[in-house]
Design a protein around this motif. Structure first.
Motif, mmCIF file in Angstrom:
data_model
loop_
_atom_site.group_PDB
_atom_site.id
_atom_site.type_symbol
_atom_site.label_atom_id
_atom_site.label_comp_id
_atom_site.label_asym_id
_atom_site.label_seq_id
_atom_site.Cartn_x
_atom_site.Cartn_y
_atom_site.Cartn_z
ATOM 1 N N LEU A 169 -6.436 0.024 -9.552
ATOM 2 C CA LEU A 169 -6.566 1.036 -8.260
ATOM 3 C C LEU A 169 -7.920 1.614 -7.376
ATOM 4 O O LEU A 169 -8.645 2.149 -7.450
ATOM 5 N N LEU A 196 -0.507 5.522 -10.086
ATOM 6 C CA LEU A 196 0.554 5.184 -9.303
ATOM 7 C C LEU A 196 1.844 5.693 -9.540
ATOM 8 O O LEU A 196 2.256 5.904 -8.489
ATOM 9 N N ARG A 210 0.517 -1.087 -0.434
ATOM 10 C CA ARG A 210 -0.102 -0.199 -0.172
ATOM 11 C C ARG A 210 0.476 1.153 0.018
ATOM 12 O O ARG A 210 1.518 0.700 0.836
ATOM 13 N N ILE A 226 -8.295 2.902 -4.226
ATOM 14 C CA ILE A 226 -8.160 4.224 -3.870
ATOM 15 C C ILE A 226 -9.019 4.566 -1.450
ATOM 16 O O ILE A 226 -9.910 4.213 -2.020
ATOM 17 N N ILE A 262 -4.655 9.326 1.206
ATOM 18 C CA ILE A 262 -4.972 8.588 0.013
ATOM 19 C C ILE A 262 -4.105 7.911 0.236
ATOM 20 O O ILE A 262 -2.575 7.658 0.410
ATOM 21 N N ARG A 315 -13.736 4.079 -0.074
ATOM 22 C CA ARG A 315 -12.979 3.239 -0.805
ATOM 23 C C ARG A 315 -13.396 4.063 -2.229
ATOM 24 O O ARG A 315 -14.992 3.727 -2.545
ATOM 25 N N LEU A 331 -3.280 3.825 -1.604
ATOM 26 C CA LEU A 331 -3.519 2.948 -2.962
ATOM 27 C C LEU A 331 -2.861 1.754 -2.781
ATOM 28 O O LEU A 331 -1.624 0.940 -2.047
#
Length: 265
Positions: A257, A149, A2, A259, A203, A246, A205
């Motif tokens: 993705l 990303l 993550r 998040i 955030i 999310r 991810l």
């Protein structure tokens, strides 16, 4: 694995979305969305000669970049950048193709200069004075996800604030018939390794395979689906609503993705 960063500033421009402050009530569901033609001025921070050479793609990219910097009260010279676009300067691409298909194949220096995919990054360096690393990406419809990303990875690995600039513009005909992007669109996110007084959200991810989120408003959803840079709208909607939630964004299928968004204020 993550990746966790803090979102300190947002820039946004698109048809009917004149800026991030103007778009917030629309994305939060407090105001109706109405599409309008996009008008973007050349950045005054560029010298006159460079300003005359800028096309719509560069204008959009730099406009959202400067808005995100201003919103986060950040110094552009201290931030790395990640530029991502599915096509970049499509007017210039069309003009070069027409010239090469004609009897006179002489390409103007300005068109050649703006034909490279990293042209906006170069103009950004001139306009902002930034000499920090710049990464330039293209991943077709996954360009926003690939850029996000990459930006989060840079923040997490290098510990350096990074500005993500995602932008697209339509092609003229006959290319438009094969790649129908309906309008220009840009999103910039100022992503930082630590929380500050300006932080809007945390955030986090990770990669997954869940279905990407859609938007309830049909017109906004049409933008999200049609323009690669607009694939970030569900993330901006969560920030505008100040929701802990999310969000799932498009990436290279079957990957998505995932998040987790947590408001900071």
């Amino acid at each position: 694995m993550r990746l966790t960063v803090y979102l300190d500033g947002i820039g946004l421009i698109g048809p009917g979305l004149d800026s991030w402050p103007a778009a917030q009530p629309i994305l939060a569901g407090h105001a109706a969305y109405e599409s309008r033609p996009l008008v973007v001025a050349a950045p005054q921070s560029l010298p006159p000669a460079e300003r005359r050479r800028t096309g719509l793609a560069i204008k959009v990219a730099l406009a959202v970049a400067f808005d995100a910097i201003a919103a986060g009260q950040l110094d552009a010279r201290q931030l790395a950048t990640v530029f991502t676009s599915s096509g970049a300067d499509n007017d210039n691409c069309d003009a070069i193709c027409r010239t090469l298909a004609s009897d006179d194949r002489s390409i103007s220096p300005t068109r050649f200069h703006n034909s490279v995919h990293n042209a906006p990054a170069g103009y950004w360096g001139i306009a902002s004075g930034a000499m920090t690393p710049a990464t330039v990406l293209c991943a077709h419809d996954a360009s926003f996800g690939a850029g996000l990303l990459e930006a989060l990875t840079q923040v997490a690995v290098e510990g350096l604030g990074t500005l993500l600039i995602a932008y697209d513009m339509p092609y003229p005909e006959p290319l438009h018939a094969k790649r129908p992007l309906p309008a220009a669109f840009g999103i910039a996110l100022a992503l930082m390794p630590v929380r500050s007084a300006q932080s809007l959200a945390q955030i986090e991810l990770e990669l997954g395979d869940a279905a990407p989120d859609t938007l309830a408003d049909p017109a906004l959803e049409a933008l999200r689906r049609a323009i690669p840079a607009a694939r970030g709208l569900p993330l901006l909607q969560a920030v505008a609503r100040r929701e802990t939630c999310r969000v799932v964004l498009d990436y290279l299928a079957p990957l998505r993705l995932l998040i987790q968004v947590e408001p900071c204020r």
